[in-house]
Write an enzyme that holds these catalytic residues in place. Structure first.
Site, mmCIF file in Angstrom:
data_model
loop_
_atom_site.group_PDB
_atom_site.id
_atom_site.type_symbol
_atom_site.label_atom_id
_atom_site.label_comp_id
_atom_site.label_asym_id
_atom_site.label_seq_id
_atom_site.Cartn_x
_atom_site.Cartn_y
_atom_site.Cartn_z
ATOM 1 N N SER A 148 -16.439 -8.257 -6.223
ATOM 2 C CA SER A 148 -17.552 -9.207 -6.092
ATOM 3 C C SER A 148 -17.085 -10.660 -6.148
ATOM 4 C CB SER A 148 -18.622 -8.924 -7.151
ATOM 5 O OG SER A 148 -19.189 -7.633 -6.970
ATOM 6 N N GLU A 150 -8.656 -4.464 -9.027
ATOM 7 C CA GLU A 150 -10.086 -4.407 -8.719
ATOM 8 C C GLU A 150 -10.792 -3.501 -9.719
ATOM 9 O OE1 GLU A 150 -10.802 -5.244 -4.179
ATOM 10 O OE2 GLU A 150 -10.134 -3.190 -4.468
ATOM 11 N N LYS A 174 -13.972 -2.967 5.150
ATOM 12 C CA LYS A 174 -14.430 -1.602 4.872
ATOM 13 C C LYS A 174 -15.033 -0.975 6.134
ATOM 14 C CE LYS A 174 -14.881 -2.727 0.001
ATOM 15 N NZ LYS A 174 -15.630 -2.527 -1.249
ATOM 16 N N GLY A 198 -18.662 -4.362 -5.219
ATOM 17 C CA GLY A 198 -19.921 -4.185 -4.511
ATOM 18 C C GLY A 198 -21.144 -4.140 -5.398
ATOM 19 N N GLU A 210 -12.134 3.198 -3.484
ATOM 20 C CA GLU A 210 -13.002 4.068 -2.680
ATOM 21 C C GLU A 210 -12.215 5.219 -2.071
ATOM 22 O OE1 GLU A 210 -15.821 0.219 -1.862
ATOM 23 O OE2 GLU A 210 -14.491 0.931 -0.270
ATOM 24 N N ASN A 257 -11.265 -7.326 3.090
ATOM 25 C CA ASN A 257 -11.400 -5.890 3.365
ATOM 26 C C ASN A 257 -12.793 -5.645 3.931
ATOM 27 O OD1 ASN A 257 -11.360 -3.116 3.433
ATOM 28 N ND2 ASN A 257 -11.375 -2.852 1.206
ATOM 29 N N HIS A 295 -7.061 1.925 -2.473
ATOM 30 C CA HIS A 295 -8.342 1.318 -2.842
ATOM 31 C C HIS A 295 -9.180 2.327 -3.618
ATOM 32 C CE1 HIS A 295 -12.319 -0.508 -2.465
ATOM 33 N NE2 HIS A 295 -11.695 -1.639 -2.226
#
Length: 256
Positions: free
Chosen positions: A215, A169, A13, A175, A99, A11, A97
């Protein structure tokens, strides 16, 4: 028991200039060596770069979009519909996701409806679930993940699960450089597989691939992939680096 083909998703992003994307494709992705019978490799560039990547990437590597609209084509300024994705010859979308949930207000219901619409219109979906740090500290991980899965389950029939890959996730590990231990990750993956057994079917539970994201690096991929219920990864930052090749290599195996 079904042997699930492993899966590595990248991904990207909201990253990369076009020049950086070309460099990544030419110098990393087009030099990958893996057996597509053992592992699927799927990368998700920003929308503007998707056509170039799809045209120039080596064929065993598949291309995904990072999101799709809940609406079809029409007067929906700024949206990309499932029909546009299919028209470009692509088969994958990342949906739900964290985010998207955190920054763009996508609720469990919105994500579930997006998954339903995408699957009904011919896309395969990487459906993301995961808890925040406060949820984990309150021992609410399973409840949060179950709520996210339950919303999706309510929109699909059993046959449609063939088009779903689940990505677990933990939000606190995305991140941040923090990563769930192999035991922590396996515990949630086992819970997800048990959920599928109980709420969908044994067949779906055995066939559905469950990825870990958060990560993931070349340093921890080898240990994580050997956990019983981890079928691969959805990789963020490391998918923009040469180390992505090492993560793919760690998954270029057959698990029993």
């Amino acid at each position: 028991m079904a042997i699930r083909r492993l899966f590595v998703g990248g991904n990207w992003k909201c990253n990369n200039t076009l020049a950086q994307t070309k460099d990544l494709v030419n110098n990393v992705l087009n030099k990958l060596h893996f057996d597509p019978a053992k592992v699927d490799v799927v990368v998700a560039p920003v929308f503007l770069h998707v056509p170039w990547v799809a045209e120039h990437i080596q064929k065993p590597v598949q291309v995904s979009v990072q999101n799709t609209s809940l609406t079809g084509t029409g007067a929906y300024t700024g949206e990309i519909s499932v029909a546009h994705v299919k028209d470009l010859g692509l088969n994958w979308a990342i949906l739900g996701h964290s985010e998207r949930r955190q920054y763009y207000g996508e609720t469990n219901e919105v994500v579930a409806n997006k998954v339903k619409y995408a699957v009904e219109n011919g896309l395969d979906v990487i459906a993301c679930v995961g808890e925040h740090l406060a949820d984990r500290e309150a021992n609410q991980t399973n409840q949060v993940v179950e709520g996210q899965l339950e919303a999706i389950r309510g929109k699909l029939n059993e046959a449609q699960w063939e088009k779903i890959v689940i990505a677990y996730e933990p939000v606190w590990a995305i991140g941040t450089g923090k990563v769930a231990t192999p035991a922590q990750a396996q515990e949630v993956h086992e819970f997800i597989r048990s959920y599928l057994t109980q709420k969908v079917s044994q067949n779906v539970s055995q066939k559905t691939r469950i990825l870990y994201g958060g990560s993931v690096t070349e340093k921890n991929a080898g240990e994580l992939i050997h956990q019983k219920d981890i079928d691969g990864f959805l990789v963020g930052g490391a998918s923009l680096k040469p180390a992505f090749a090492d993560i793919v290599a760690a998954c270029n195996i057959v698990k029993h």
